[in-house]
Scaffold this motif. Structure first.
Motif, PDB file in Angstrom:
ATOM      1  N   SER A  57      49.833  34.949  13.701  1.00  0.00           N
ATOM      2  CA  SER A  57      50.785  34.208  14.547  1.00  0.00           C
ATOM      3  C   SER A  57      52.037  33.890  13.738  1.00  0.00           C
ATOM      4  N   MET A  87      53.744  26.583  18.596  1.00  0.00           N
ATOM      5  CA  MET A  87      52.799  27.569  18.060  1.00  0.00           C
ATOM      6  C   MET A  87      51.491  27.565  18.847  1.00  0.00           C
ATOM      7  N   SER A  88      51.074  26.393  19.330  1.00  0.00           N
ATOM      8  CA  SER A  88      49.842  26.327  20.114  1.00  0.00           C
ATOM      9  C   SER A  88      50.016  26.962  21.487  1.00  0.00           C
ATOM     10  N   PRO A 104      51.400  32.155  20.174  1.00  0.00           N
ATOM     11  CA  PRO A 104      51.115  32.466  18.762  1.00  0.00           C
ATOM     12  C   PRO A 104      52.354  32.919  17.993  1.00  0.00           C
TER      13      PRO A 104
END
Length: 527
Positions: A415, A448-449, A452
């Motif tokens: 990610s 980011m959650s 990714p």
């Protein structure tokens, strides 16, 4: 005993001379005695010279001016009032009746050689008779009203609007009004000005006179609407008595200024200048030693110098103790900051060490999340320790830059997060820097959650319209409203972000369509 003491003091004053007696007087009394004794002869000379004035001549000039201006006002009123009545009479009472152009021609044509013009305009704006005259007012004419305008450098224009919509205009050049306003039995040294509301027309300029000339000015209403006439005439010429009365105050002023300067310089300025130089060169720990200003210095300045000497002794006694205490406190504070910074580095190293032995992606993600928050605090504390000697604040640009590097370094390889920075060199307090660092970490991790491979842009711009404030903006396509974003924001990140925003005493604006968070933060300056 008291009489004997008084006699001894008088004998001592007599032996030391007048300077000794003057030195014992207060400064105000010294100045009063010296100036009174020096200016008394000049005051008597000015008083007797002022009796020889031109009072009767001035009264005669005022009376002649009053008669002349009333005569001029009557002449102007006769001319303009008569033409104004003729213009009103020539206007038709209704639209069906024609204007009386013949009447106007009989009144104004004989005076055409003097530059007088007239015009009759129908409701459609066409010229019916006379000579075209441009309107002197802005906007349409009001039926039933008349207007007199003063055209600077040109003359007077009268405009009358009839109830039928016709407009009658007449123009009188300056030369005609000047001739009408010229009084009889008046010398050439006078000036005349015709005045209206916010307008002036100079009919005759007063002759150029010398710098010592005096003028008498009077103003009377003309009696036609709001016109007034102002006339000025030269007063009586300056004679020997006037010159003497005019020169003596300047002589007195020069002598008074010189004597006052001498007295004040000897009594106040010199002692104060020397005392100021001594106090200005004072360094903490030294002893102030004031110097007397003159032979007869003011006793107040001597007392002030003694006060400074006592203060410097007190400061000298406490300066060493304060310096030693400050040195110990500074060393202790730096040691505390240094140990906190080292402890944060140890914690980060322990988290990194345990993360290597973690099993499963969820445990690795948890260790990475914790490490990012520890890094956020460590970055701010490291920059605060590096700039401990400076009191302006912490620069956000290197802090956010290092924070972004740490986030990219701790992100999973599968990610890769991208962070673009657009930051101005702004300074904030330590508390604000910690909250901003945590806020950026939470928002980037939220992005980011949600995605990714999140791409985040962070901008920090000063607000010129609001000094002391800057705008922090964090935007990413991953922060656009979506079910995953709503779930994570409501269950985990929303309360943390809200608490950090409240700590910054600001309000958070979220644009759901473009995925941008924006808030104002307080700054302490910029580099």
């Amino acid at each position: 005993m008291a009489d004997a003491a008084g006699t001894g003091d008088d004998d001592e004053a007599g032996r030391n001379g007048p300077l000794s007696a003057l030195a014992r007087m207060p400064t105000g009394v010294k100045v009063l005695v010296i100036l009174s004794a020096a200016l008394l002869p000049l005051a008597l000379i000015a008083f007797f010279a002022s009796l020889q004035t031109t009072r009767l001549a001035d009264q005669e000039v005022r009376a002649r001016l009053r008669i002349a201006i009333e005569e001029s006002a009557r002449s102007v009123r006769s001319e303009l009032g008569y033409e104004l009545r003729e213009l009103r009479t020539a206007l038709p009472a209704t639209r069906d009746l024609p204007p009386n152009c013949g009447r106007l021609a009989g009144v104004f044509e004989p005076q055409a050689a003097a530059g007088i013009r007239y015009a009759m305009i129908d409701p459609a704006g066409r010229l019916l008779c006379g000579t075209p005259i441009a309107p002197a007012r802005n906007g349409p004419a009001v039926p039933g009203e008349s207007d007199i305008r003063l055209l600077a450098g040109r003359g007077v224009q009268i405009e009358v609007a009839g109830v039928s919509g016709h407009v009658a205009r007449a123009f009188f050049p300056t030369a005609f009004i000047t001739a009408a306003a010229e009084p009889s039995a008046m010398p050439d040294d006078y000036g005349v000005t015709l005045i209206s509301t916010g307008q002036e027309l100079t009919l005759r300029e007063p002759p150029n006179q010398g710098m010592f000339s005096r003028n008498e000015t009077q103003q009377v209403p003309v009696g036609v609407q709001n016109l007034a006439l102002r006339m000025s005439v030269a007063s009586a010429p300056i004679n020997s008595s006037t010159i003497l009365a005019a020169i003596l105050p300047f002589v007195m002023w020069i002598l008074a200024a010189g004597i006052a300067w001498f007295v004040v310089d000897r009594l106040l300025i010199r002692p104060l200048r020397r005392l100021r130089t001594t106090v200005g060169a004072y360094q903490p720990g030294e002893l102030i030693d004031p110097v007397a200003g003159s032979d007869i210095p003011a006793q107040e300045i001597r007392a002030l110098g003694d006060t400074f000497r006592e203060l410097s002794r007190t400061v000298q006694a406490h300066e060493s103790d304060l310096a030693e205490g400050l040195s110990r406190q500074t060393k202790l504070t730096r040691e505390v900051h240094h140990r906190v910074k080292n402890n944060l580095q140890v914690i980060a190293s322990l988290i990194n060490f345990h993360a290597r032995g973690a099993q499963g992606p969820e445990a690795l993600a948890a260790y990475a999340s914790i490490q990012r928050r520890v890094d956020s605090l460590a970055v701010v504390h490291r920059h605060h320790y590096a700039g401990f000697e400076e009191t302006r604040g912490i620069e956000l640009r290197p802090v956010i830059g290092e924070l972004a590097s740490n986030i990219r370094a701790t992100a999973p390889e599968a990610s890769p997060v991208g962070i673009v920075l657009d930051l101005e060199p702004l300074l904030v307090s330590q508390d604000s820097a910690v909250a901003i660092a945590f806020l950026i970490t939470e928002m980037v991790e939220l992005a980011m959650s949600c995605s990714p491979a999140a791409q985040v842009r962070i901008t920090l711009k000063d607000q010129p319209a609001e000094p002391g404030r800057a705008t922090l903006r964090i935007s990413s396509p991953s922060l656009v409203e979506s079910p995953e974003f709503t779930r994570l924001n409501d269950s985990r990140y929303g309360r943390i972000i809200g608490g950090l925003v409240r700590q910054l005493r600001s309000r958070l604006h979220h644009d759901l369509l473009v995925g941008a968070f924006e808030l104002d933060v307080a700054i302490t300056g910029r580099l």
